[in-house]
Write a protein that holds these residues in place. Structure first.
Motif, PDB file in Angstrom:
ATOM      1  N   THR A 290       0.830  -1.198   0.000  1.00 30.90           N
ATOM      2  CA  THR A 290       0.000   0.000   0.000  1.00 30.90           C
ATOM      3  C   THR A 290       0.868   1.253   0.000  1.00 30.90           C
ATOM      4  OG1 THR A 290      -0.042  -0.072   2.412  1.00 30.90           O
ATOM      5  CG2 THR A 290      -1.871  -1.099   1.256  1.00 30.90           C
ATOM      6  N   GLN A 291       0.315   2.334  -0.532  1.00 30.34           N
ATOM      7  CA  GLN A 291       0.944   3.645  -0.423  1.00 30.34           C
ATOM      8  C   GLN A 291       0.205   4.391   0.680  1.00 30.34           C
ATOM      9  OE1 GLN A 291       2.747   5.611  -3.789  1.00 30.34           O
ATOM     10  NE2 GLN A 291       1.255   4.562  -5.070  1.00 30.34           N
ATOM     11  N   GLU A 292       0.813   4.483   1.816  1.00 24.39           N
ATOM     12  CA  GLU A 292       0.132   5.040   2.964  1.00 24.39           C
ATOM     13  C   GLU A 292       0.274   6.562   2.997  1.00 24.39           C
ATOM     14  OE1 GLU A 292       1.024   3.019   6.579  1.00 24.39           O
ATOM     15  OE2 GLU A 292       0.909   1.048   5.636  1.00 24.39           O
ATOM     16  N   ASN A 395       5.226   4.956  -3.686  1.00 22.21           N
ATOM     17  CA  ASN A 395       5.889   5.286  -2.420  1.00 22.21           C
ATOM     18  C   ASN A 395       7.065   6.237  -2.588  1.00 22.21           C
ATOM     19  OD1 ASN A 395       4.243   3.845  -0.596  1.00 22.21           O
ATOM     20  ND2 ASN A 395       5.224   1.928  -1.198  1.00 22.21           N
ATOM     21  N   PRO A 439      -2.558   6.874  -2.462  1.00 21.61           N
ATOM     22  CA  PRO A 439      -2.199   7.015  -1.045  1.00 21.61           C
ATOM     23  C   PRO A 439      -3.464   7.013  -0.191  1.00 21.61           C
ATOM     24  CG  PRO A 439      -1.039   8.635  -2.377  1.00 21.61           C
ATOM     25  CD  PRO A 439      -2.087   8.025  -3.253  1.00 21.61           C
ATOM     26  N   TYR A 467      -1.122  -3.380   6.990  1.00 23.76           N
ATOM     27  CA  TYR A 467      -1.553  -2.010   6.704  1.00 23.76           C
ATOM     28  C   TYR A 467      -1.718  -1.235   8.004  1.00 23.76           C
ATOM     29  CZ  TYR A 467      -4.513   1.702   4.651  1.00 23.76           C
ATOM     30  OH  TYR A 467      -5.030   2.896   4.231  1.00 23.76           O
TER      31      TYR A 467
END
Length: 618
Positions: A290-292, A395, A439, A467
Motif C-alpha cells: 500500500t501507499q500510505e 511510495n 495514497p 496495513y
C-alpha cells in the motif's frame, strides 16, 4: 473416446473414457490432454480420473417447481403436456381428451407420475417454495434451485464451477452441509473459497504449469504436501542449474580444451540447454504494497443512531452506533441485501441517512468497489492503471508502468491487452494495482476476493494485515475475514447490527444461540436440584431387587458401551482423511452409516444403565 482439434493456435487433444479402472470405479478418465492458446500450454500432457465417492444462475423468471422438474428432461415435458391437455379436456376439447391417452401411456413408460413427488421432496429438503417465482429469489436461493434441478435425476457426478461466488455466508454454510449430507454423490468442483474447499474436498487436483497433480486429503493437507513438493523441486532445479553452469564453463575454455573436448559432451550440453528452455517455472507471485498517506486522526468515524430507509419501507439500517478508531480492521457480515454496502455508503457520506456520522481529520480513502465502475473495457490494462502515462509514482519513487504491472503478474504483452479480453481474476488484479497506487489511510473493500486465485488471496491478506491504516471490509470469504479483521459487524436482516471482537469464527463462538439457551436451562436445573437437596429428605423408598435378566444386563452394559466406544474411535480414525472413500467407497459409506448407528446404540445403552441403577437405589 473423444478427441478435439481447434484452429487459430488453439490445440486441444482429449482422450476421455468413462468406466472402470482396474478394480476401482472411475467415472471420468482423461489421458495426455494438450491445450494451448498461442502461448505456453495451459494443459501439457495432463492426466486425471474421477472415482466414485470423491469429493449457473438460471433464467430470470418461472415457477420454481417447473424449473426444477425440467431437470428430468422428457418426463417433465410430457407431464406438463398431460396437465395442459387435462385442463382443456375439462373445458370440452375432445381432441385434448384423446391426447391424454397417449400422454398417459408415455408417462407410464417414463415413470413420470413419480416426478411431482420427487420435485416436492427435494424442494422441501432445500427449503424452497415450489410456487415461488425465480425472479423474486436471492442469488443464493437461485443457486439452490439450480442444484435441485441437477440433483433431481440423482446424477453419478455433480460438476460445480465456483459455486460460492456471490453467495452470502449463510448460503455457503447451507451448501456445505447439504453436499456433505449427500453420501452417494461424487463431486468435482472448482473453488477459490479455502474454507469451503477445506470442508468439502477429499482430494485436491491442482493445475500447475500445464500438469495436473493430485493430493489426497483436504486443503490444509494439500498445503503441507505442496510445500514439500516445491522444496524438492527447488533442490532438483538447483542441481540441474549447477551442472549446466559447469558444462557452459567447460565449453568456453581455451584452445587446449577445444582440441580435446568430445562430441558426446557437446551433444549433452545442447540437450541440457534445450531442457533449460523447456523448463517452466512456477507462475510468479503478486507483489503488492500500500501507499500510505499521512496518519489520520485517532478518531476515524463516530457513528451515532444512524438509520437508512428507502421510501416508506422499513429501515434497512436502524439506530446503529459505533466508534471506528485508527488501525481498526472491521469486517461486515450478513446475507445479500441486508444493507452492508448501504452502510458503507452512508458512513462515507454518499447516501442520505438519519443520525450522525462524525468523520476524523486527514482522512484519505481508497474505495475498491468504486474502481469497478472506473474500468474502461475497451482500453488496455496499462491505460486503465496509469491513465495514459508511462510511469507511476510508488511510495515516493518513479516506476515504469510495465515494471509495476509485472508485480501483479501482467507481462508487457498482457499489459497491452484490452480489459474486455481478460478473466474475472485478472480484472480484480487490475483493480488492486489501481487501488494500491492511491495514497490512503482508510481502505474500503466490497467483495475484493471474488475470482482471485488462492496465492493472490493470501498475499492480499498479508498486505492488509500489515496495513497501518483503517480497513472496512465486506466479504463472504470466511477464511479471509478470520485472517484480516479485528472486529466484525453482523447484520441480522431486520435493520440491526451487532459488533463482535475478532473474525468470523470468533463471532460464531460469541453469538447468542441455542447453546446459550441450553446453558441457562442447565443452570435452572442445577439450582432446582440444589434446592431439592436442601429440603428435608423424604422417607427412604424400599430398594427394588432386579430380576435375573436385568441384573445380567447391568453387569454387561459397561463392557458393551466400552466396545462401542472402541469401534467408534477406530472408524472415526479411518474416515478422518477421506482417503477411504477413494480406495473403497462402499466400505467407507457403510462405516459412516455405522457411526450414526453407534451413536444411537450408545445413547440407548447409557439410558438403560442409568435406569437400572436408579431401580437399585430406589
Amino acid at each position: 473416446m473423444l478427441q478435439y482439434l481447434l484452429t487459430n493456435q488453439q490445440i486441444l487433444y482429449v482422450v476421455l473414457s468413462v468406466g472402470c479402472l482396474g478394480n476401482r470405479m472411475a467415472y471420468i478418465t482423461i489421458r495426455d490432454v494438450q491445450l494451448a492458446f498461442g502461448g505456453p500450454a495451459l494443459l501439457d500432457g495432463a492426466n486425471f480420473n474421477l472415482e466414485r465417492g470423491e469429493r449457473d444462475v438460471p433464467m430470470d423468471s418461472g415457477k420454481v417447481a417447473d424449473i426444477v422438474a425440467e431437470g428430468a428432461g422428457e418426463a417433465a415435458l410430457v407431464l406438463k403436456e398431460y396437465h395442459e391437455a387435462s385442463d382443456a379436456c375439462v373445458l370440452g376439447d375432445m381432441e385434448a381428451c384423446d391426447r391424454m391417452g397417449n400422454l398417459q401411456h408415455k408417462l407410464d413408460l417414463l415413470d413420470g407420475w413419480a416426478l411431482e413427488t420427487k420435485v416436492n421432496s427435494i424442494l422441501s429438503k432445500m427449503g424452497l417454495d415450489p410456487e415461488a417465482d425465480l425472479a423474486d429469489l436471492s442469488g443464493g436461493r437461485k443457486r439452490r434451485v439450480l442444484l435441485a434441478r441437477a440433483l433431481l435425476t440423482q446424477p453419478d457426478v455433480l460438476l460445480l464451477d465456483e459455486p460460492t461466488n456471490h453467495l452470502d455466508v449463510e448460503s455457503i454454510e447451507w451448501l456445505e452441509k447439504f453436499l456433505l449430507d449427500q453420501n452417494n454423490l461424487t463431486l468435482l468442483f472448482i473453488s477459490h473459497d479455502r474454507a469451503f474447499v477445506d470442508s468439502i474436498a477429499t482430494r485436491i487436483v491442482e493445475l500447475d504449469r500445464g500438469v495436473l497433480r493430485s493430493y489426497e486429503g483436504n486443503y490444509s493437507r494439500y498445503l503441507d504436501l505442496k510445500a514439500q513438493q516445491m522444496e524438492a523441486e527447488e533442490k532438483q532445479n538447483a542441481l540441474f542449474d549447477k551442472r549446466l553452469a559447469e558444462e557452459e564453463t567447460w565449453i568456453r575454455q581455451g584452445i587446449k580444451a577445444r582440441r580435446t573436448r568430445n562430441e558426446g559432451r557437446v551433444r549433452a550440453l545442447k540437450d541440457l540447454r534445450e531442457q533449460s528452455k523447456a523448463r517452466r517455472s512456477q507462475q510468479g507471485k503478486v507483489s503488492m504494497a500500500t501507499q500510505e498517506a499521512n496518519r489520520s486522526g485517532k478518531l476515524v468515524f463516530d457513528i451515532e443512531h444512524l438509520s437508512v430507509a428507502f421510501g416508506d419501507n422499513a429501515p434497512i439500517i436502524k439506530d446503529f452506533s459505533a466508534l471506528v478508531l485508527r488501525g481498526d480492521r472491521i469486517g461486515l457480515v450478513g446475507d445479500n441485501g441486508v444493507g452492508k454496502t448501504t452502510l458503507i455508503k452512508a458512513i462515507l457520506g454518499e447516501l442520505e441517512h438519519g443520525g450522525s456520522v462524525k468523520t476524523g481529520t486527514q482522512l484519505e480513502v481508497a474505495y475498491f468497489d468504486q474502481l469497478r465502475n472506473a474500468l474502461d473495457l475497451e482500453k488496455s490494462v496499462m491505460a486503465n492503471v496509469s491513465e495514459g502515462s508511462d510511469f507511476v509514482d510508488v511510495n515516493g519513487g518513479r516506476r515504469h508502468i510495465y515494471s509495476y504491472l509485472q508485480d501483479f503478474l501482467f507481462s508487457p504483452e498482457r499489459a497491452r491487452t484490452p480489459v474486455k479480453a481478460l478473466s474475472g481474476g485478472e480484472r480484480n488484479r487490475i483493480l488492486l494495482a489501481k487501488l494500491l497506487l492511491k495514497p490512503s489511510n482508510l481502505i474500503v473493500m466490497d467483495e475484493p476476493t471474488n475470482d482471485l486465485d488462492m496465492v493472490t488471496l493470501e498475499l492480499l491478506e498479508e498486505m492488509l494485515s500489515d496495513y497501518k491504516g483503517t480497513l472496512l471490509l465486506i466479504s463472504h470469504d470466511r477464511a479471509f475475514m478470520d485472517n484480516v479483521v479485528t472486529s466484525t459487524w453482523v447484520f441480522d436482516g431486520k435493520g440491526n447490527i451487532d459488533e463482535y471482537i475478532g473474525g468470523y469464527q470468533d463471532y460464531l463462538e460469541q453469538r447468542p444461540d441455542q447453546r446459550v439457551v441450553d446453558q441457562k436451562s442447565d443452570v435452572k436445573k442445577a439450582i432446582a436440584k440444589a434446592e431439592a437437596a436442601a429440603t428435608p429428605a423424604e422417607p427412604a423408598v424400599k430398594k427394588v431387587k432386579l430380576s435375573y435378566k436385568d441384573q445380567r444386563a447391568l453387569e454387561q452394559l459397561p463392557a458393551e458401551i466400552e466396545a462401542l466406544e472402541k469401534e467408534q474411535a477406530e472408524l472415526t480414525a479411518k474416515l478422518a482423511d477421506g482417503s477411504w472413500f477413494v480406495t473403497d467407497a462402499d466400505a467407507a459409506t457403510k462405516a459412516s452409516q455405522r457411526l450414526g448407528e453407534i451413536d444411537e446404540l450408545m445413547l440407548e445403552k447409557m439410558e438403560r444403565w442409568d435406569a437400572l441403577e436408579e431401580m437399585i437405589k430406589g
